[in-house]
Design an enzyme around this catalytic site. Structure first.
Site, PDB file in Angstrom:
ATOM      1  N   ASP A  38      -2.918  -8.272  -3.041  1.00 58.48           N
ATOM      2  CA  ASP A  38      -2.672  -7.058  -2.265  1.00 58.48           C
ATOM      3  C   ASP A  38      -1.573  -7.282  -1.236  1.00 58.48           C
ATOM      4  O   ASP A  38      -1.010  -8.362  -1.118  1.00 58.48           O
ATOM      5  CB  ASP A  38      -3.967  -6.519  -1.641  1.00 58.48           C
ATOM      6  N   LYS A  60      -1.552  -2.004  -1.391  1.00 62.06           N
ATOM      7  CA  LYS A  60      -1.593  -0.640  -0.887  1.00 62.06           C
ATOM      8  C   LYS A  60      -1.251  -0.665   0.589  1.00 62.06           C
ATOM      9  O   LYS A  60      -1.876  -1.359   1.377  1.00 62.06           O
ATOM     10  CB  LYS A  60      -2.987  -0.021  -1.076  1.00 62.06           C
ATOM     11  N   MET A 175      -6.176  -1.289  11.131  1.00 62.99           N
ATOM     12  CA  MET A 175      -5.500  -0.224  10.392  1.00 62.99           C
ATOM     13  C   MET A 175      -5.489   1.087  11.164  1.00 62.99           C
ATOM     14  O   MET A 175      -5.626   2.164  10.586  1.00 62.99           O
ATOM     15  CB  MET A 175      -6.153  -0.031   9.012  1.00 62.99           C
TER      16      MET A 175
END
Length: 250
Positions: A38, A60, A175
């Site tokens: 990732d 992503k 995030m």
């Protein structure tokens, strides 16, 4: 003919520093026939893959998806059922906001052998490398880990930020840079002082690591004016004051 069945290792790559992957995780990575990695796992780790290993970018970031999650899930099952040993390399720890549990569920339901190799989570390691312990005898006896990025199909935060003001210790938000305005507004509405110490940690544990010490009320302004790069972690609480004493600890 009996169908060959492989296996999948969900590997936590750590916060970014290649030295912080576990010995067990590195061993599994080196033995894998297929490596699906990732966006938050260090590209340097891919140099550890064996010759001929198939490398698949499943990263992503915000709206940039090399593979959708359902595609990743299906590929993990597909390769394992072909008899391949698959390493699913994920930043931090696979199960802490990493969707590793969803992948493990899909694999279990498909009858695929799956193993989890925990990783050093950025939620603890990045703050401490920046001289900010998430707990401290004189400041916080507990810590709350929160995702600042909700599912894209939700129009509003599922998290009640106002409720996180009292009795939740240090707040560590992953995030959440793009949602910083809503986060700080919710916390202040809930009674938190806008002057509560806060820190924004960018690209933690890497050579590009940067630390921005600010306050809850100034989170959004600091991110905008300093053009803070992702990935970023926000830490809120008086433990942030300890950075002035401890400095960088990487």
């Amino acid at each position: 003919m009996t169908q060959m069945t492989g296996k999948v290792y969900l590997i936590g790559a750590g916060p970014g520093d290649t030295g912080l992957i576990t010995v067990k995780g590195l061993q599994a990575l080196r033995e894998a026939d297929v490596v699906m990695y990732d966006a938050l796992s260090s590209p340097e780790l891919l140099k550890e893959c064996k010759e001929g290993a198939e490398l698949i970018d499943a990263g992503k970031r915000a709206a940039d998806h090399h593979l959708r999650q359902w595609q990743t899930n299906d590929l993990l099952v597909e390769y394992a059922q072909k008899g391949k040993v698959v390493a699913r390399l994920k930043g931090g720890d696979p199960f802490l906001f990493g969707r590793g549990a969803e992948e493990a569920e899909k694999l279990r339901k498909a009858g695929v052998e799956v193993h989890v190799i925990p990783g050093v989570t950025s939620a603890i390691s990045v703050p401490e490398l920046c001289g900010i312990p998430v707990t401290h005898r004189d400041h916080a006896s507990m810590v709350t880990f929160i995702t600042g990025h909700e599912k894209g199909d939700r129009s509003e935060d599922r998290i009640d930020w106002k409720s996180l003001v009292g009795g939740h210790g240090t707040l560590v938000i992953l995030m959440g840079l793009e949602n910083a305005g809503n986060i700080s507004a919710g916390l202040v509405e809930g009674g938190m002082s806008p002057d509560m110490p806060a820190a924004i940690l960018s690209k933690g544990s890497t050579p590009d690591q940067k630390v921005y010490v600010t306050t809850v009320g100034d989170l959004e302004r600091t991110i905008r004016e300093e053009n803070v790069a992702t990935p970023g972690i926000m830490v809120i609480g008086t433990v942030v004051q300890l950075r002035a004493v401890l400095g960088d600890l990487a």
